[in-house]
Design a protein around this motif. Structure first.
Motif: not given
Length: 228
Positions: A88-100, A103-108, A110-120
């Protein structure tokens, strides 16, 4: 005895043969007309120009496959994938800092493969949107189970199985994933859609991003397949 000199038996036989030929011509003629009529009638029913003898239509009217449905159905009778096989790649589509990152920490965890986190790069006002390609339908439905709100699932024409997760304002209000103890996350539960859907082959995909990060899961699968 028959008087052959007068040719009477030959005349009678000739007459019988003539009548027989006439009957055959009539019979075959009627059959040919019936077959031709049946063919014309069947062609008319097939084209929809003629009402058939049954209430069920023989063919789908032109344009019947045109649909406003864009949701792809999950693979039939499939359960969620093992999380280590979902990138998964996690994209923050909000003004909330650190949201992506959160979520990346939570999914990681749960053993998901987090490829990257970015702003949308733009704002997403709804809850969560997932982008995925034709090869990533099962992966996308597996990811969607982690979110407790309405997830917008969008098919695009990307290659591979990477799933993009766009976090929206609706999700930012809570910032929490669904509990791992929720019945929706039962690994034995069959994947299902929450609205009308179509097989992936009948949904027109949107254009994919020009640049996508490498997905380690796809690389691992290619290496595994090449070794078989």
């Amino acid at each position: 005895m028959t008087d052959r000199a007068n040719g009477r038996p030959d005349a009678r036989r000739a007459q019988v043969r003539r009548h027989r030929r006439e009957r055959q011509i009539v019979v075959f003629g009627v059959l040919l007309i019936a077959v031709a009529f049946a063919g014309v009638f069947a062609a008319g029913v097939y084209k929809g120009d003629v009402d058939g003898p049954f209430s069920q239509e023989f063919v789908t009217p032109a344009g019947a496959f045109d649909s406003d449905i864009t949701l792809v159905c999950p693979p039939a009778n499939k359960t969620a994938m093992q999380h280590r096989n979902v990138g998964v790649r996690i994209l923050n589509g909000t003004d909330t800092n650190g949201l992506a990152s959160s979520v990346a920490d939570d999914l990681d965890g749960r053993n998901y493969v987090v490829v990257s986190t970015e702003n949308w790069g733009r704002t997403y006002g709804d809850y969560v949107r997932l982008y995925f390609g034709p090869d990533g339908v099962r992966q996308a439905y597996t990811v969607a189970l982690n979110f407790d709100g309405e997830v917008d699932m969008v098919l695009d024409n990307r290659e591979g199985t990477l799933v993009d997760i766009v976090l929206g304002e609706g999700f930012a209000e809570t910032g929490e994933l669904r509990s791992t103890l929720a019945p929706e996350l039962d690994p034995d539960a069959v994947l299902s859609a929450n609205a009308q859907c179509l097989p992936v082959a009948l949904v027109t995909p949107e254009p994919a991003p020009r640049i996508l990060p490498d997905n380690p899961v796809d690389k691992k699968n290619k290496k595994k397949n090449s070794g078989n």
